[in-house]
Scaffold this motif. Structure first.
Motif, PDB file in Angstrom:
ATOM      1  N   LYS A  26      42.463  37.125  45.240  1.00  0.00           N
ATOM      2  CA  LYS A  26      41.583  36.505  44.351  1.00  0.00           C
ATOM      3  C   LYS A  26      40.258  37.577  44.649  1.00  0.00           C
ATOM      4  CE  LYS A  26      38.284  32.727  43.147  1.00  0.00           C
ATOM      5  NZ  LYS A  26      37.953  31.290  43.496  1.00  0.00           N
ATOM      6  N   ALA A  27      40.120  37.891  45.739  1.00  0.00           N
ATOM      7  CA  ALA A  27      38.875  38.846  46.201  1.00  0.00           C
ATOM      8  C   ALA A  27      39.246  40.098  45.401  1.00  0.00           C
ATOM      9  CB  ALA A  27      38.847  39.040  47.694  1.00  0.00           C
ATOM     10  N   ASP A  28      40.328  40.528  45.243  1.00  0.00           N
ATOM     11  CA  ASP A  28      40.343  41.939  44.576  1.00  0.00           C
ATOM     12  C   ASP A  28      39.762  41.989  43.070  1.00  0.00           C
ATOM     13  OD1 ASP A  28      42.673  43.988  45.740  1.00  0.00           O
ATOM     14  OD2 ASP A  28      42.915  41.663  46.279  1.00  0.00           O
ATOM     15  N   GLY A  29      39.945  41.028  42.282  1.00  0.00           N
ATOM     16  CA  GLY A  29      39.165  40.974  41.280  1.00  0.00           C
ATOM     17  C   GLY A  29      37.466  40.592  41.227  1.00  0.00           C
ATOM     18  N   GLU A  30      37.258  39.735  42.115  1.00  0.00           N
ATOM     19  CA  GLU A  30      35.831  39.406  42.333  1.00  0.00           C
ATOM     20  C   GLU A  30      35.173  40.696  42.790  1.00  0.00           C
ATOM     21  OE1 GLU A  30      36.010  36.271  45.077  1.00  0.00           O
ATOM     22  OE2 GLU A  30      36.180  34.700  43.820  1.00  0.00           O
ATOM     23  N   LEU A  31      35.645  41.320  43.893  1.00  0.00           N
ATOM     24  CA  LEU A  31      35.077  42.616  44.136  1.00  0.00           C
ATOM     25  C   LEU A  31      34.680  43.511  43.274  1.00  0.00           C
ATOM     26  CD1 LEU A  31      33.275  43.915  46.691  1.00  0.00           C
ATOM     27  CD2 LEU A  31      35.732  44.730  47.377  1.00  0.00           C
ATOM     28  N   LEU A  32      35.915  43.906  42.441  1.00  0.00           N
ATOM     29  CA  LEU A  32      35.884  44.806  41.518  1.00  0.00           C
ATOM     30  C   LEU A  32      34.982  44.505  40.425  1.00  0.00           C
ATOM     31  CD1 LEU A  32      37.328  47.401  40.465  1.00  0.00           C
ATOM     32  CD2 LEU A  32      38.636  46.057  39.033  1.00  0.00           C
ATOM     33  N   THR A  33      34.695  43.443  40.010  1.00  0.00           N
ATOM     34  CA  THR A  33      33.873  42.903  38.937  1.00  0.00           C
ATOM     35  C   THR A  33      32.493  43.099  39.447  1.00  0.00           C
ATOM     36  OG1 THR A  33      35.425  41.251  38.126  1.00  0.00           O
ATOM     37  CG2 THR A  33      32.975  40.980  37.780  1.00  0.00           C
ATOM     38  N   LEU A  34      32.026  42.727  40.688  1.00  0.00           N
ATOM     39  CA  LEU A  34      30.839  42.809  41.126  1.00  0.00           C
ATOM     40  C   LEU A  34      30.394  44.195  41.400  1.00  0.00           C
ATOM     41  CD1 LEU A  34      30.904  40.244  44.206  1.00  0.00           C
ATOM     42  CD2 LEU A  34      29.685  39.983  42.208  1.00  0.00           C
ATOM     43  N   CYS A  35      31.148  45.295  41.797  1.00  0.00           N
ATOM     44  CA  CYS A  35      31.090  46.473  41.778  1.00  0.00           C
ATOM     45  C   CYS A  35      30.768  47.369  40.537  1.00  0.00           C
ATOM     46  CB  CYS A  35      32.096  47.304  42.613  1.00  0.00           C
ATOM     47  SG  CYS A  35      32.517  47.103  44.311  1.00  0.00           S
ATOM     48  N   LYS A  36      31.468  46.826  39.479  1.00  0.00           N
ATOM     49  CA  LYS A  36      31.263  47.346  37.958  1.00  0.00           C
ATOM     50  C   LYS A  36      29.975  46.820  37.405  1.00  0.00           C
ATOM     51  CE  LYS A  36      36.101  48.076  36.606  1.00  0.00           C
ATOM     52  NZ  LYS A  36      37.151  47.704  35.435  1.00  0.00           N
ATOM     53  N   GLU A  37      29.702  45.558  37.900  1.00  0.00           N
ATOM     54  CA  GLU A  37      28.342  44.954  37.476  1.00  0.00           C
ATOM     55  C   GLU A  37      27.176  45.694  38.026  1.00  0.00           C
ATOM     56  OE1 GLU A  37      28.941  40.891  37.970  1.00  0.00           O
ATOM     57  OE2 GLU A  37      29.877  40.544  35.924  1.00  0.00           O
ATOM     58  N   GLY A  38      27.445  46.438  39.327  1.00  0.00           N
ATOM     59  CA  GLY A  38      26.295  47.285  40.297  1.00  0.00           C
ATOM     60  C   GLY A  38      25.738  46.116  40.954  1.00  0.00           C
ATOM     61  N   THR A  39      26.606  44.861  41.210  1.00  0.00           N
ATOM     62  CA  THR A  39      25.964  43.922  42.245  1.00  0.00           C
ATOM     63  C   THR A  39      26.179  44.201  43.715  1.00  0.00           C
ATOM     64  OG1 THR A  39      26.251  42.301  40.627  1.00  0.00           O
ATOM     65  CG2 THR A  39      25.902  41.591  42.838  1.00  0.00           C
ATOM     66  N   PHE A  40      25.311  43.914  44.477  1.00  0.00           N
ATOM     67  CA  PHE A  40      25.415  44.593  46.030  1.00  0.00           C
ATOM     68  C   PHE A  40      26.380  43.294  46.291  1.00  0.00           C
ATOM     69  CE2 PHE A  40      21.808  47.115  47.854  1.00  0.00           C
ATOM     70  CZ  PHE A  40      21.506  47.896  46.281  1.00  0.00           C
ATOM     71  N   ALA A  41      27.159  43.680  47.386  1.00  0.00           N
ATOM     72  CA  ALA A  41      28.139  42.361  47.758  1.00  0.00           C
ATOM     73  C   ALA A  41      28.568  42.927  49.267  1.00  0.00           C
ATOM     74  CB  ALA A  41      29.451  42.777  46.921  1.00  0.00           C
ATOM     75  N   TYR A  42      29.069  41.940  49.868  1.00  0.00           N
ATOM     76  CA  TYR A  42      29.641  41.902  51.371  1.00  0.00           C
ATOM     77  C   TYR A  42      30.998  41.231  51.473  1.00  0.00           C
ATOM     78  CZ  TYR A  42      26.737  37.728  51.892  1.00  0.00           C
ATOM     79  OH  TYR A  42      26.217  36.611  51.635  1.00  0.00           O
ATOM     80  N   VAL A  43      31.701  41.838  52.280  1.00  0.00           N
ATOM     81  CA  VAL A  43      33.183  41.358  52.861  1.00  0.00           C
ATOM     82  C   VAL A  43      32.927  41.117  54.050  1.00  0.00           C
ATOM     83  CG1 VAL A  43      35.466  41.434  52.574  1.00  0.00           C
ATOM     84  CG2 VAL A  43      34.130  42.164  50.897  1.00  0.00           C
ATOM     85  N   LEU A  44      32.515  39.966  54.903  1.00  0.00           N
ATOM     86  CA  LEU A  44      32.258  39.735  56.319  1.00  0.00           C
ATOM     87  C   LEU A  44      33.300  38.634  56.934  1.00  0.00           C
ATOM     88  CD1 LEU A  44      28.400  39.892  56.249  1.00  0.00           C
ATOM     89  CD2 LEU A  44      29.807  41.775  56.670  1.00  0.00           C
ATOM     90  N   THR A  45      34.126  39.077  57.647  1.00  0.00           N
ATOM     91  CA  THR A  45      35.145  38.121  57.864  1.00  0.00           C
ATOM     92  C   THR A  45      35.827  38.629  59.306  1.00  0.00           C
ATOM     93  OG1 THR A  45      37.380  36.911  57.318  1.00  0.00           O
ATOM     94  CG2 THR A  45      37.361  39.084  56.674  1.00  0.00           C
ATOM     95  N   ALA A  46      36.912  37.912  59.553  1.00  0.00           N
ATOM     96  CA  ALA A  46      37.554  38.125  61.020  1.00  0.00           C
ATOM     97  C   ALA A  46      38.325  39.372  60.674  1.00  0.00           C
ATOM     98  CB  ALA A  46      38.505  37.147  61.475  1.00  0.00           C
ATOM     99  N   ARG A  47      38.800  40.098  61.884  1.00  0.00           N
ATOM    100  CA  ARG A  47      39.706  41.407  61.920  1.00  0.00           C
ATOM    101  C   ARG A  47      41.199  41.164  61.383  1.00  0.00           C
ATOM    102  NH1 ARG A  47      36.759  45.359  63.706  1.00  0.00           N
ATOM    103  NH2 ARG A  47      35.064  44.922  65.279  1.00  0.00           N
ATOM    104  N   GLN A  48      41.590  42.115  60.862  1.00  0.00           N
ATOM    105  CA  GLN A  48      43.100  41.931  60.289  1.00  0.00           C
ATOM    106  C   GLN A  48      43.322  40.881  59.167  1.00  0.00           C
ATOM    107  OE1 GLN A  48      45.189  41.224  64.091  1.00  0.00           O
ATOM    108  NE2 GLN A  48      45.593  43.569  64.104  1.00  0.00           N
TER     109      GLN A  48
END
Length: 272
Positions: A26-48
Motif C-alpha cells: 500500500k505504501a508504494d501507491g501512497e508515496l508515489l502519489t505524495l511525490c507527484k503532488e509535491g508533498t513532503f513525506a517521510y518513511v520512518l520505521t524499523a530496519r529491514q
C-alpha cells in the motif's frame, strides 16, 4: 514443476532494478502519489522493512514520469566531519545523483561552496537550494534523504531539518519551492529529528507507513519456490504464519525453502 530459484529472493540490501523480486505494498501507491503532488513525506520505521527498496522503486517510477528524483545517502556524509564538510558532502552527493539522472548543473558545487564562505553552513545550504538548484533545474525535484538516523548522533543537524521545514512553509510566498519536495527515510521518529526543545519540532510532511506483507502481497514470492500452485499456496500460508509477513524474514525463509527444494530437485534429476 519449475526449478526452485533461491536467487529469486532479496535477503540483503534493496531490491535493485533488474534483480530480485519487488513486492508492492500500500505504501508504494501512497508515496508515489505524495511525490507527484509535491508533498513532503517521510518513511520512518524499523530496519529491514524494505525502506530502501521502496525508495529506489519510487525514484525510478518518478523518473519515468519526467520528475527529477535523486537519492542522497547520509551514510556517505560521515559523522566524524565538521559541520561545513557535512553540508558540502550532502550537496556533492546531490550533484552526483543529478548527474546520474543526466541533469547537469552549470554551477560547480565545490567551487560555489568555497566562494560563499561568508555564509554559515546551513544558510549556504539553503541559498544553494534556492538560488542554484531551483534556478538551474526547472522540472519538479524530489530529494530522497536516506539513513537520516545517522544524523541523530550529531550536534549540528537541527539546522538541516529546520532548513527543510523552511522550504516547505515558504511555498506560500515563494512559488519556486512548490517544485521541490523531500522524502526522509530512516529509523527514527519525527520527534527525534530536532533536539533543541526551544525550537519548533519537525512538523512538516506526510507519514507513509510501511507495513508487513499480507498473504496477497507476498504471493509473487511463491514463484521462486518452484512448486505447483496448490502446494505453493499451502507453503506461502505456512511462511506467512511463521514470519508474520515481516519482509526480510519472509524472503529469507522463502530462500531457505527454495534451497532445500533445489537440492531435492537436483537429486531427483540425477537419479533419473
Amino acid at each position: 514443476m519449475n526449478t526452485p530459484n533461491p536467487g529469486f529472493y532479496t535477503v540483503g540490501g534493496p531490491v535493485q532494478a533488474g534483480s530480485g523480486v519487488y513486492v508492492p505494498r500500500k505504501a508504494d501507491g501512497e508515496l508515489l502519489t505524495l511525490c507527484k503532488e509535491g508533498t513532503f513525506a517521510y518513511v520512518l520505521t524499523a530496519r529491514q522493512m524494505g525502506k530502501s527498496s521502496l525508495m529506489v522503486r519510487t525514484a525510478e517510477r518518478l523518473a519515468n514520469d519526467g520528475i527529477v528524483s535523486v537519492i542522497v545517502d547520509l551514510q556517505g556524509s560521515g559523522k566524524l566531519v565538521s559541520v561545513d564538510q557535512w553540508y558540502l558532502n550532502f550537496l556533492v552527493s546531490l550533484e552526483e545523483a543529478l548527474d546520474e539522472q543526466d541533469v547537469e548543473l552549470d554551477t560547480q558545487v565545490r567551487k560555489w561552496w568555497q566562494q560563499n564562505q561568508d555564509l554559515g553552513p546551513s544558510k549556504r545550504f539553503s541559498v544553494f537550494i534556492e538560488q542554484v538548484l531551483l534556478a538551474e533545474v526547472t522540472a519538479a525535484i524530489v530529494i530522497f534523504v536516506d539513513e537520516i538516523d545517522t544524523t541523530l548522533g550529531t550536534d549540528f543537524t537541527d539546522d538541516f531539518f529546520v532548513a527543510i521545514r523552511y522550504f516547505a512553509v515558504s511555498r506560500a510566498v515563494k512559488p519556486m519551492f512548490k517544485r521541490l519536495s523531500f522524502v526522509l527515510i530512516g529509523v527514527a521518529t519525527p520527534g527525534d529529528l530536532i533536539h533543541d526543545r526551544q525550537r519548533t519540532p519537525f512538523n512538516v510532511g506526510q507519514r507513509v507507513d510501511l507495513t508487513d506483507f499480507t498473504l496477497l502481497e507476498a504471493w509473487p514470492l511463491a514463484e521462486g519456490l518452484g512448486l505447483p500452485q496448490p502446494e505453493a499456496e499451502r507453503v506461502m500460508e505456512w511462511v506467512m504464519e511463521w514470519t508474520g509477513g515481516h519482509p526480510y524474514l519472509t524472503q529469507q525463509l522463502c530462500q531457505a525453502l527454495a534451497e532445500i527444494s533445489g537440492e531435492e530437485y537436483q537429486e531427483q534429476t540425477w537419479t533419473k
